[in-house]
Design a protein around this motif. Sequence first.
Motif, short mmCIF file in Angstrom:
data_model
loop_
_atom_site.label_atom_id
_atom_site.label_comp_id
_atom_site.label_asym_id
_atom_site.label_seq_id
_atom_site.Cartn_x
_atom_site.Cartn_y
_atom_site.Cartn_z
N GLN A 86 -2.22 -0.06 -2.20
CA GLN A 86 -3.18 0.79 -2.90
C GLN A 86 -3.35 2.11 -2.17
N ILE A 87 -3.71 3.13 -2.94
CA ILE A 87 -3.95 4.45 -2.35
C ILE A 87 -5.34 4.48 -1.72
N HIS A 88 -5.40 4.95 -0.48
CA HIS A 88 -6.68 5.20 0.16
C HIS A 88 -6.76 6.69 0.46
N PHE A 89 -7.73 7.34 -0.13
CA PHE A 89 -7.80 8.80 -0.04
C PHE A 89 -9.07 9.21 0.71
N ASP A 90 -8.91 10.08 1.67
CA ASP A 90 -10.05 10.55 2.46
C ASP A 90 -10.33 12.02 2.10
N PRO A 91 -11.28 12.25 1.19
CA PRO A 91 -11.53 13.63 0.72
C PRO A 91 -12.00 14.55 1.84
N ASP A 106 -2.57 14.38 6.11
CA ASP A 106 -2.68 12.93 6.26
C ASP A 106 -3.95 12.38 5.62
N ALA A 107 -4.29 12.93 4.48
CA ALA A 107 -5.52 12.49 3.82
C ALA A 107 -5.29 11.26 2.95
N ILE A 108 -4.00 10.94 2.72
CA ILE A 108 -3.70 9.85 1.80
C ILE A 108 -2.96 8.74 2.55
N GLU A 109 -3.35 7.53 2.27
CA GLU A 109 -2.66 6.39 2.87
C GLU A 109 -2.33 5.38 1.78
N LEU A 110 -1.27 4.64 2.01
CA LEU A 110 -0.87 3.61 1.07
C LEU A 110 -0.85 2.32 1.87
N LYS A 111 -1.77 1.42 1.57
CA LYS A 111 -1.75 0.16 2.35
C LYS A 111 -2.32 -0.99 1.55
N ALA A 128 11.05 -16.27 3.57
CA ALA A 128 9.63 -16.10 3.86
C ALA A 128 9.33 -14.63 4.13
N GLU A 129 10.21 -13.98 4.86
CA GLU A 129 10.03 -12.58 5.19
C GLU A 129 10.00 -11.73 3.91
N HIS A 130 10.98 -12.02 3.04
CA HIS A 130 11.06 -11.33 1.77
C HIS A 130 9.78 -11.50 0.97
N TRP A 131 9.29 -12.70 0.97
CA TRP A 131 8.10 -13.05 0.21
C TRP A 131 6.90 -12.25 0.71
N GLU A 132 6.81 -12.11 2.06
CA GLU A 132 5.72 -11.34 2.64
C GLU A 132 5.80 -9.89 2.18
N ILE A 133 7.01 -9.31 2.26
CA ILE A 133 7.20 -7.93 1.83
C ILE A 133 6.83 -7.78 0.37
N ALA A 134 7.28 -8.74 -0.44
CA ALA A 134 7.02 -8.70 -1.86
C ALA A 134 5.52 -8.71 -2.13
N LYS A 135 4.81 -9.58 -1.43
CA LYS A 135 3.36 -9.67 -1.63
C LYS A 135 2.70 -8.36 -1.26
N LYS A 136 3.17 -7.80 -0.14
CA LYS A 136 2.58 -6.56 0.34
C LYS A 136 2.82 -5.43 -0.66
N CYS A 180 -1.28 4.15 -10.70
CA CYS A 180 -0.45 4.51 -9.55
C CYS A 180 0.67 3.50 -9.37
N VAL A 181 1.91 3.99 -9.21
CA VAL A 181 3.03 3.07 -9.07
C VAL A 181 3.41 2.90 -7.61
N ALA A 182 2.60 3.41 -6.71
CA ALA A 182 2.82 3.24 -5.27
C ALA A 182 4.17 3.76 -4.83
N CYS A 183 4.55 4.91 -5.37
CA CYS A 183 5.85 5.46 -4.99
C CYS A 183 5.78 6.10 -3.61
N GLY A 184 4.60 6.52 -3.20
CA GLY A 184 4.45 7.06 -1.84
C GLY A 184 4.69 8.54 -1.71
N ALA A 185 4.97 9.21 -2.82
CA ALA A 185 5.29 10.64 -2.75
C ALA A 185 4.11 11.45 -2.20
N CYS A 186 2.90 11.17 -2.72
CA CYS A 186 1.74 11.95 -2.29
C CYS A 186 1.48 11.73 -0.80
N VAL A 187 1.67 10.48 -0.35
CA VAL A 187 1.42 10.15 1.05
C VAL A 187 2.34 10.97 1.96
N LEU A 188 3.62 11.02 1.59
CA LEU A 188 4.59 11.72 2.42
C LEU A 188 4.35 13.22 2.41
#
Lengths: 538, 83
Positions: free
Chosen positions: B25-30, B78-83, B12-20, B65-73
């Motif tokens: 998605q990228i959330h960008f605050d210009p 801290d203008a970019i979030e991945l959630k 179940a835990e795995h499934w939750e992570i998988a869904k997430k 976007c492949v959600a790799c998280g590079a831009c966020v890091l």
Amino acid sequence: MATVFMKWLETSPKDYDRGIQLLTLGKLQHVKERIVRDYIREGTRVLEIGCGTGTLTAMMAAQGASVTGIDASPAMLAEAEAKLGPDIEAGRVTLKLMDATLVGDRFPKASFDVIVSTLVFSELSPDEQRFVLEACTTLLAPGGRLLIADEVVPPRSLTRLVFYLVRLPLVLLTWLLTRTTTSALRDFDSLLAQSGYRSAVPVSCLSGSLVLYEAALSQTPGTEFQSPIPKLRHRVTLRTLLVDLWALFFRIIPPYPKFKTGLYAIGNPDRKSPVLVTGNFDLTVRRVVKALDGRADIWLLVADSAGINVWCAAGGGYFTAEKVIAAVQSSRLDEVVAHHALILPQLCANGVDGWRVREETGWGVHWGPARAADIPAYLAAKRKKTDAMRWVRFPLKDRLEMVTVTLGFYGLLILLPVFIFWRSMFWPVTVSMVGLSYFYAVVHPWLPGRDGLRKSVPLTLIALAGLFIYTALRDPLPAERLFNWVVGLTALSVFTGAELQGMSPVMRGEQANWGWEAVIGAALGLVYWLTPLALGWR
Amino acid sequence: MGSEPGLMDTLAEHWEIAKKLRSLQIHFDPEKCKGVWQCYEVCPIGCWTPDYERRVAIFHDPEKCVACGACVLQCPEDAIELK
Ligand code: SF4
Ligand code: SF4
């Protein structure tokens, strides 16, 4: 060879010394004598981590050292106390029951001239090893030495083979008897370097499987064991061919071929030459060398990425800012170059926090091109990246390679059971699987859908269309068998679509696919089981 | 064995992570963006373009976007979030 004896010895301290003598063929005693002869003087302050029954403790005390011995086993310590009674009374020896990982908290800073440890580090996990080594850096007095005698995996391939051949059955036996296993040290020099030591190996016995490391803090002046920085050249040997062949099919299966971490030279770099950082996956390092040898003079800093390619290692948390910082700090970069600019592979940006590296090391971080082959052009353009160098596409060649890699793994997983239990279907399944995979690799960019799971829908439709056309024209099947083929091909297509593009992060959310695959698989299973019942075939 | 989480919990835990993971998605605050172009430097897909005049990054192609998280890091603001 020590494994079985070791476990047995730990529980019977009375025979400890005799047993150790036996299983190291007397060589450990030789190493201990060297330690006492070369490093112990009148008044030397010694910390012995894992003193066991106190053999070495007694030898060092006899030489006039003042020794603090710790051990985690009460039985061992009792044996040592009995042996060392007079020395303890005279204040030459202090014994403490303590785990190795606690030393950092329990003794004052810079309070030992020598810290010695025999056959203890190989019993610790890599993290514990690192932790204890780092704790010891604070305990050593200026000019102090850390001496570690232990079993190691021999560095040369032939002796390593012999080592494993002898060791494997013993490891198995130990595991059967005790459910535990021990391991010999591996890559310990780089661990020492990462923990802030410069090290040398003054004694090596049993074809390199029992060695003594001598280590000193790398910041301490005048205690350097400097060897020239090794040069890397692009070479194709039988070994690299075999590793490449293995990696082509079984890249996902550990253990991953690792490259030794540290600083290397490519070409003839000087004080102005650029510094490139990369991970320690053998293939990665060789690709970088191949791209650069003869084209540029650079310093290559190989950091620990757990033997995984940088993108996946960074995504999986194996390649981090800490690893890069450790590599920079423990290298001699400061001595060999006059600038402070690191070029990191762009594809590790998802795990290596560039700002942390900048803050902690004072080195600037530049994100190099995504592919090694573009590095010479990038350097020639004075670190200017074109968009083509930045972007990762998934060209046909990469797709074919990826499919081959994943087929190698899943082929074993799926085809082996099919071959054993369902031989009549072996060829049809193999042909469908291989055919579908490579077909998928070729048409991948034109299939609609953002990720593999969605792309598997059109793939399934194409596969089924192919099946219907083939059966209609060439080989009409009875409804029952056609039904089996439909279910089987659907399952295979979904699996191919979702899995066979590999673990590359380009294909987003790869980890997320298996859940859906399981659901679809279960649904197909249900259909496979219920439909014939409903239609009265069974 | 008794105290370990059961197979179903783990799944179940795995499934939750998988869904997430699939829905990231990228959330960008210009507003926060200061235009240092780290996102543009590291994005392997080309989702970011610098607007040199307004000194702000432009996020396009969210579908790619492949959600790799590079831009966020790498974004220092801290203008970019991945959630
Ligand atoms: S890295 Fe952050 S601050 Fe810099 S341009 Fe991108 S979004 Fe703006
Ligand atoms: S998460 Fe990765 S792919 Fe998506 S915009 Fe950021 S860098 Fe680009």
